[in-house]
Design a protein around this motif. Structure first.
Motif, PDB file in Angstrom:
ATOM      1  N   ASN A  63      -6.696  21.830 -31.144  1.00 43.45           N
ATOM      2  CA  ASN A  63      -7.135  23.145 -30.082  1.00 43.45           C
ATOM      3  C   ASN A  63      -6.100  23.052 -28.761  1.00 43.45           C
ATOM      4  O   ASN A  63      -5.832  23.941 -28.371  1.00 43.45           O
ATOM      5  CB  ASN A  63      -8.687  22.535 -29.595  1.00 43.45           C
ATOM      6  CG  ASN A  63      -9.416  22.716 -30.921  1.00 43.45           C
ATOM      7  OD1 ASN A  63      -8.993  22.945 -31.979  1.00 43.45           O
ATOM      8  ND2 ASN A  63     -10.789  22.627 -30.776  1.00 43.45           N
ATOM      9  N   ALA A  64      -5.864  21.999 -28.002  1.00 41.10           N
ATOM     10  CA  ALA A  64      -5.348  21.895 -26.942  1.00 41.10           C
ATOM     11  C   ALA A  64      -3.627  21.818 -27.018  1.00 41.10           C
ATOM     12  O   ALA A  64      -3.068  22.732 -26.564  1.00 41.10           O
ATOM     13  CB  ALA A  64      -5.699  20.715 -26.014  1.00 41.10           C
ATOM     14  N   ARG A  65      -3.320  20.828 -27.822  1.00 43.09           N
ATOM     15  CA  ARG A  65      -1.983  20.777 -28.171  1.00 43.09           C
ATOM     16  C   ARG A  65      -1.430  22.084 -28.722  1.00 43.09           C
ATOM     17  O   ARG A  65      -0.317  22.421 -28.344  1.00 43.09           O
ATOM     18  CB  ARG A  65      -1.481  19.511 -28.602  1.00 43.09           C
ATOM     19  CG  ARG A  65      -0.088  19.264 -29.327  1.00 43.09           C
ATOM     20  CD  ARG A  65       0.363  18.060 -30.259  1.00 43.09           C
ATOM     21  NE  ARG A  65       1.392  18.037 -30.935  1.00 43.09           N
ATOM     22  CZ  ARG A  65       2.499  17.558 -30.433  1.00 43.09           C
ATOM     23  NH1 ARG A  65       2.487  17.242 -29.064  1.00 43.09           N
ATOM     24  NH2 ARG A  65       3.543  17.669 -31.023  1.00 43.09           N
ATOM     25  N   GLY A  66      -2.081  22.438 -29.723  1.00 40.92           N
ATOM     26  CA  GLY A  66      -1.758  23.669 -30.576  1.00 40.92           C
ATOM     27  C   GLY A  66      -1.705  24.969 -29.667  1.00 40.92           C
ATOM     28  O   GLY A  66      -0.849  25.789 -29.763  1.00 40.92           O
ATOM     29  N   THR A  67      -2.485  25.126 -28.752  1.00 37.46           N
ATOM     30  CA  THR A  67      -2.395  26.415 -27.931  1.00 37.46           C
ATOM     31  C   THR A  67      -1.292  26.022 -27.007  1.00 37.46           C
ATOM     32  O   THR A  67      -0.626  27.225 -26.654  1.00 37.46           O
ATOM     33  CB  THR A  67      -3.846  26.509 -27.221  1.00 37.46           C
ATOM     34  OG1 THR A  67      -4.962  26.430 -27.908  1.00 37.46           O
ATOM     35  CG2 THR A  67      -3.896  27.660 -25.926  1.00 37.46           C
ATOM     36  N   PHE A  68      -0.989  25.046 -26.549  1.00 40.02           N
ATOM     37  CA  PHE A  68       0.299  24.620 -25.515  1.00 40.02           C
ATOM     38  C   PHE A  68       1.484  24.975 -26.355  1.00 40.02           C
ATOM     39  O   PHE A  68       2.272  25.860 -25.642  1.00 40.02           O
ATOM     40  CB  PHE A  68       0.001  23.313 -25.199  1.00 40.02           C
ATOM     41  CG  PHE A  68       1.255  22.775 -24.318  1.00 40.02           C
ATOM     42  CD1 PHE A  68       1.729  23.211 -23.242  1.00 40.02           C
ATOM     43  CD2 PHE A  68       2.302  21.803 -25.127  1.00 40.02           C
ATOM     44  CE1 PHE A  68       2.923  22.582 -22.616  1.00 40.02           C
ATOM     45  CE2 PHE A  68       3.662  21.559 -24.576  1.00 40.02           C
ATOM     46  CZ  PHE A  68       3.739  21.932 -23.184  1.00 40.02           C
ATOM     47  N   ALA A  77      -9.626  22.541 -21.553  1.00 36.53           N
ATOM     48  CA  ALA A  77      -8.263  22.398 -21.558  1.00 36.53           C
ATOM     49  C   ALA A  77      -7.468  23.877 -21.833  1.00 36.53           C
ATOM     50  O   ALA A  77      -6.412  24.364 -20.950  1.00 36.53           O
ATOM     51  CB  ALA A  77      -7.581  21.535 -22.505  1.00 36.53           C
ATOM     52  N   ILE A  78      -7.986  24.792 -22.904  1.00 37.64           N
ATOM     53  CA  ILE A  78      -7.362  25.854 -23.010  1.00 37.64           C
ATOM     54  C   ILE A  78      -7.750  26.760 -21.888  1.00 37.64           C
ATOM     55  O   ILE A  78      -6.818  27.645 -21.541  1.00 37.64           O
ATOM     56  CB  ILE A  78      -8.005  26.459 -24.401  1.00 37.64           C
ATOM     57  CG1 ILE A  78      -7.651  25.708 -25.504  1.00 37.64           C
ATOM     58  CG2 ILE A  78      -7.534  27.956 -24.443  1.00 37.64           C
ATOM     59  CD1 ILE A  78      -8.185  26.058 -26.767  1.00 37.64           C
ATOM     60  N   ASN A  79      -9.025  26.797 -21.228  1.00 46.93           N
ATOM     61  CA  ASN A  79      -9.158  27.696 -20.146  1.00 46.93           C
ATOM     62  C   ASN A  79      -8.221  27.364 -18.907  1.00 46.93           C
ATOM     63  O   ASN A  79      -7.866  28.478 -18.423  1.00 46.93           O
ATOM     64  CB  ASN A  79     -10.773  27.681 -19.722  1.00 46.93           C
ATOM     65  CG  ASN A  79     -11.494  28.510 -20.738  1.00 46.93           C
ATOM     66  OD1 ASN A  79     -10.940  29.355 -21.212  1.00 46.93           O
ATOM     67  ND2 ASN A  79     -12.565  28.441 -20.806  1.00 46.93           N
TER      68      ASN A  79
END
Length: 256
Positions: free
Chosen positions: A115-120, A162-164
């Protein structure tokens, strides 16, 4: 002419649910679509549905938690269509329901990786591509769990917050370069992820709708198409002055 005519759109997690609905809506709006997921058969099916309706689409398998996969995905999109104008970073997982003390460390690590690393990783590659072609629009899929807490879902909540946060930061860093970055924060939506959470929470005794409908002031959970409509709008010229927002599309959930 559709609102995204002449544009190329990349959607991750597009084998089902919000991702598939977004891929189809992007195509309806005139975009050429790069469909991505780790589930090959269903991802290929999404691309085939677009082509059957007269649109243009390819499927590229990619695990968003892996930098090499993400870089190859973006490279394939550019090799095929020349550019990326719109991106929807939707791939995500929910993991286990448990109080924080009982959360397995590997559950936390996997959720944050996807979720977080993937979006980054996706934003990193997409923005680099958009800087070369004069701009674009990115929509990250967060959650109402990125705005408020949900007992039992600490890793998921952390990943969506984290995404937000990354969404706001990227919007500030690249606004003057013509790149808009926003996030959508869905409430309960009729997807396999919500079904999985309902099964965990109720031991399979209640459906996701039975569990979640009463929690939404509008009286029901959402449909993937309803989230997709907001994503397409944010990617379109109609939202040209909108960047850096974490937009609830949640039937009033966070208004409570």
């Amino acid at each position: 002419m559709g609102i995204l005519s002449g544009k190329t759109a990349l959607i991750t997690g597009a084998s089902a649910g919000i991702g598939r609905a977004t891929a189809l809506k992007m195509a309806e709006a005139g975009a050429k679509v790069v469909v991505s997921d780790i589930v090959v058969e269903a991802g290929e099916e999404t691309a085939a549905m677009i082509r059957a309706a007269g649109g243009e689409a390819i499927f590229v398998r990619a695990d968003v938690a892996l930098a090499d996969d993400v870089e190859a995905l973006v490279a394939k999109a550019i090799d095929t269509y020349g550019r990326i104008d719109c991106a929807c970073n939707n791939a995500g997982i929910e993991g286990r329901i448990a109080p924080l003390v009982d959360q397995p460390i590997d559950n936390f690590d996997r959720i944050m990786a996807v979720n977080a690393r993937g979006t980054f990783l996706c934003m990193k590659a997409e923005i680099a591509a958009m800087l070369k072609t004069g701009g674009g629009s990115i929509v990250n899929i967060a959650s109402v769990a990125g705005l408020i807490g949900f007992p039992g879902l600490s890793p998921y909540v952390a990943s969506k917050h984290a995404i937000n946060g990354m969404t706001k930061n990227a919007a500030l860093e690249y606004g003057k370069a013509g790149i808009r970055v926003n996030s959508i924060c869905p409430g309960g939506v009729d997807t396999r992820m919500l079904d999985s959470l309902a099964d965990q929470a109720t031991g399979g005794t209640r459906s996701s709708a039975q569990m979640m409908d009463p929690m939404h002031p509008i009286g029901r959970i959402g449909k993937p198409d309803e989230i997709a409509e907001a994503i397409v709008w944010l990617c379109s010229p109609a939202a040209s002055f909108v960047t850096g927002i974490n937009m609830p599309v949640d039937g009033g959930f966070v208004a409570q």
